[in-house]
Design a protein around this motif. Structure first.
Motif, PDB file in Angstrom:
ATOM      1  N   VAL A 265      -5.244  -1.847   5.230  1.00 36.91           N
ATOM      2  CA  VAL A 265      -5.653  -0.780   4.321  1.00 36.91           C
ATOM      3  C   VAL A 265      -5.508  -1.286   2.889  1.00 36.91           C
ATOM      4  O   VAL A 265      -4.742  -2.209   2.619  1.00 36.91           O
ATOM      5  CB  VAL A 265      -4.817   0.498   4.507  1.00 36.91           C
ATOM      6  CG1 VAL A 265      -5.026   1.081   5.896  1.00 36.91           C
ATOM      7  CG2 VAL A 265      -3.336   0.256   4.237  1.00 36.91           C
ATOM      8  N   SER A 266      -6.236  -0.648   1.975  1.00 35.19           N
ATOM      9  CA  SER A 266      -6.105  -1.028   0.570  1.00 35.19           C
ATOM     10  C   SER A 266      -5.035  -0.214  -0.136  1.00 35.19           C
ATOM     11  O   SER A 266      -4.320  -0.724  -0.994  1.00 35.19           O
ATOM     12  CB  SER A 266      -7.447  -0.843  -0.148  1.00 35.19           C
ATOM     13  OG  SER A 266      -7.770   0.543  -0.257  1.00 35.19           O
ATOM     14  N   ASP A 267      -4.919   1.087   0.187  1.00 37.94           N
ATOM     15  CA  ASP A 267      -4.081   2.025  -0.562  1.00 37.94           C
ATOM     16  C   ASP A 267      -4.519   2.075  -2.019  1.00 37.94           C
ATOM     17  O   ASP A 267      -3.697   2.231  -2.931  1.00 37.94           O
ATOM     18  CB  ASP A 267      -2.600   1.667  -0.449  1.00 37.94           C
ATOM     19  CG  ASP A 267      -1.679   2.827  -0.852  1.00 37.94           C
ATOM     20  OD1 ASP A 267      -2.099   3.982  -0.706  1.00 37.94           O
ATOM     21  OD2 ASP A 267      -0.555   2.565  -1.315  1.00 37.94           O
ATOM     22  N   LEU A 268      -5.827   1.953  -2.253  1.00 37.28           N
ATOM     23  CA  LEU A 268      -6.348   1.959  -3.619  1.00 37.28           C
ATOM     24  C   LEU A 268      -5.903   3.208  -4.368  1.00 37.28           C
ATOM     25  O   LEU A 268      -6.074   4.333  -3.906  1.00 37.28           O
ATOM     26  CB  LEU A 268      -7.874   1.908  -3.616  1.00 37.28           C
ATOM     27  CG  LEU A 268      -8.557   0.552  -3.478  1.00 37.28           C
ATOM     28  CD1 LEU A 268     -10.061   0.728  -3.444  1.00 37.28           C
ATOM     29  CD2 LEU A 268      -8.148  -0.390  -4.603  1.00 37.28           C
ATOM     30  N   SER A 269      -5.350   3.006  -5.537  1.00 34.12           N
ATOM     31  CA  SER A 269      -4.944   4.109  -6.406  1.00 34.12           C
ATOM     32  C   SER A 269      -6.113   4.543  -7.276  1.00 34.12           C
ATOM     33  O   SER A 269      -7.090   3.805  -7.460  1.00 34.12           O
ATOM     34  CB  SER A 269      -3.777   3.657  -7.292  1.00 34.12           C
ATOM     35  OG  SER A 269      -3.599   4.521  -8.383  1.00 34.12           O
ATOM     36  N   GLY A 270      -5.992   5.734  -7.838  1.00 34.35           N
ATOM     37  CA  GLY A 270      -6.973   6.172  -8.824  1.00 34.35           C
ATOM     38  C   GLY A 270      -6.989   5.284 -10.047  1.00 34.35           C
ATOM     39  O   GLY A 270      -7.963   5.266 -10.802  1.00 34.35           O
ATOM     40  N   MET A 271      -5.916   4.530 -10.262  1.00 32.59           N
ATOM     41  CA  MET A 271      -5.861   3.606 -11.390  1.00 32.59           C
ATOM     42  C   MET A 271      -6.524   2.272 -11.083  1.00 32.59           C
ATOM     43  O   MET A 271      -6.674   1.434 -11.972  1.00 32.59           O
ATOM     44  CB  MET A 271      -4.404   3.362 -11.797  1.00 32.59           C
ATOM     45  CG  MET A 271      -3.708   4.574 -12.373  1.00 32.59           C
ATOM     46  SD  MET A 271      -4.470   5.196 -13.897  1.00 32.59           S
ATOM     47  CE  MET A 271      -5.235   6.707 -13.264  1.00 32.59           C
ATOM     48  N   ALA A 272      -6.882   2.034  -9.830  1.00 39.61           N
ATOM     49  CA  ALA A 272      -7.584   0.794  -9.485  1.00 39.61           C
ATOM     50  C   ALA A 272      -8.868   0.705 -10.296  1.00 39.61           C
ATOM     51  O   ALA A 272      -9.571   1.693 -10.491  1.00 39.61           O
ATOM     52  CB  ALA A 272      -7.887   0.762  -7.994  1.00 39.61           C
TER      53      ALA A 272
END
Length: 398
Positions: A265-272
């Motif tokens: 998984v990436s766990d991409l944040s909104g800050m990515a």
């Protein structure tokens, strides 16, 4: 017509797409002048919190924002994903879930890309460490009536729920939620071995980002990482971005769980997608460090989501754990689909023409990680990235 090498066998093939599906896959000859890219089914990421300054768990979320984040996933070769809504007040959760549902109802394109919603919280540990960046004031004990209201707001689209199994009432809650068909995961937990076994007996099936959302210091043994790692009935999702888990830990986790029970998984944040520096986040102020780590602002250790796409996890898993390309890609395609009970995409006639063309760029230094470079992403046979591209336009890499 796409001309590329299969990711699983390395054999050159020509792929014809028609009416959104793969019409034919035939053997082909590779041109002598330049190497062909690889082709694989589109990637599947079950943990995407947002992107480009926009979080799914936000009182300001709009359907157009959901559509935009869904579209940007094609940049990373991702054609299916789970928008992840994280711990917040009931009103915020309800709004976010309803907004994602609205985006899916009003945009067939978005509905095709969103495989379901991942609700990470609010039933998580309140302890520092396991809680991670989730706000303490909104972490709470499981409430099945509340979950039903949230599922109603989501239009039944919650497909994955992460919780801490040591909370009051968690075992019966897990049993009831699992009975509805939702996959229950253990995460952001300080549970002991007995609580973990009880949760698995009740129906929990996954450890969410195993090795993260944990205390900085743990007893040598026993501890909840060993307990989850040794529980064969639990699968594990792993953030293999080079920051969340050291290479030796990745290697150990994948070998212990086996690739068949691991998903990337990436766990991409909104800050990515933001440059290095301090940024205001939905849960707290965040900081993107020069090395790419995303942390709670003001320190360098407590991670707050990720900034690298799941493609980094594929390349790192190959480098850290010694798995081959086919195995690493399967952990970001087949395994997520299998966990959620969804069709597993394959390179075969009749399958959806959701594809990613890519190449693995070797590093200049053998100690460094190769790069998974996305060249083109197709959704239902149409080029979704790069914008304005034509099918097969990047079949021969520059």
């Amino acid at each position: 017509m796409l001309l590329a090498c299969r990711y699983d066998t390395g054999e050159p093939v020509a792929i014809e797409c028609r009416e959104g599906r793969i019409a034919a896959v035939t053997a082909a000859e590779a041109p002598a002048a330049e190497p062909l890219p690889f082709v694989a089914p589109g990637l599947f990421d079950v943990q995407v919190n947002g992107y480009g300054g926009q979080e799914f768990s936000s009182p300001r979320l709009t359907p157009s924002t959901v559509v935009g984040i869904a579209r940007i996933q094609a940049t990373f070769g991702v054609t299916r994903f789970c928008p992840t809504v994280t711990t917040a007040a009931f009103e915020v959760l309800s709004h976010a879930l309803a907004t994602i549902h609205t985006a899916c109802r009003t945009s067939p394109e978005t509905a095709g890309r969103i495989a379901g919603i991942h609700l990470e919280g609010p039933y998580l540990s309140m302890e520092n460490g396991p809680r991670g960046a989730h706000p303490r004031e909104h972490c709470r004990d499981p409430d099945f009536a509340e979950f039903q209201e949230l599922q109603f707001a989501a239009g039944g689209r919650i497909r994955l729920l992460t919780l801490a199994p040591e909370l009051d009432g968690a075992v019966e809650f897990i049993r009831r939620v699992a009975a509805t068909g939702v996959v229950v995961a253990i995460g952001h937990t300080a549970a002991d071995g007995a609580a973990i076994r009880a949760a698995v007996d009740a129906g929990a099936r996954l450890s969410t980002h195993l090795g993260n959302g944990a205390h900085l210091l743990l007893p040598r043994h026993p501890n909840y990482l060993w307990d989850q790692l040794a529980e064969d009935r639990l699968w594990a999702s792993l953030i293999v971005d080079g920051h969340h888990l050291p290479p030796e830990v990745v290697k150990t986790f994948i070998r212990a769980k086996t690739p068949e029970r691991c998903l990337l998984v990436s766990d991409l944040s909104g800050m990515a997608g933001h440059p290095a520096g301090r940024h205001e986040g939905q849960l707290c102020d965040l900081e993107v460090l020069d090395d790419g780590r995303l942390v709670v602002a003001g320190q360098r250790e407590l991670l707050a989501g990720a900034a690298a796409p799941v493609t980094a996890g594929i390349a790192n898993a190959m480098h850290f754990a010694g798995v081959d390309l086919s195995t690493a890609v399967a952990m970001a395609t087949e395994r997520p689909a299998a966990l959620l009970g969804l069709p597993i995409a394959r390179l075969a006639p009749g399958e959806p023409a959701d594809l990613v063309l890519f190449r693995i760029v070797p590093p200049a230094d053998q100690e460094e990680t190769p790069t998974f470079e996305v060249l083109q992403t197709l959704v239902a046979g149409a080029v979704a990235w790069p914008a304005g591209g034509e099918q097969g336009a990047t079949a021969h890499p520059p």
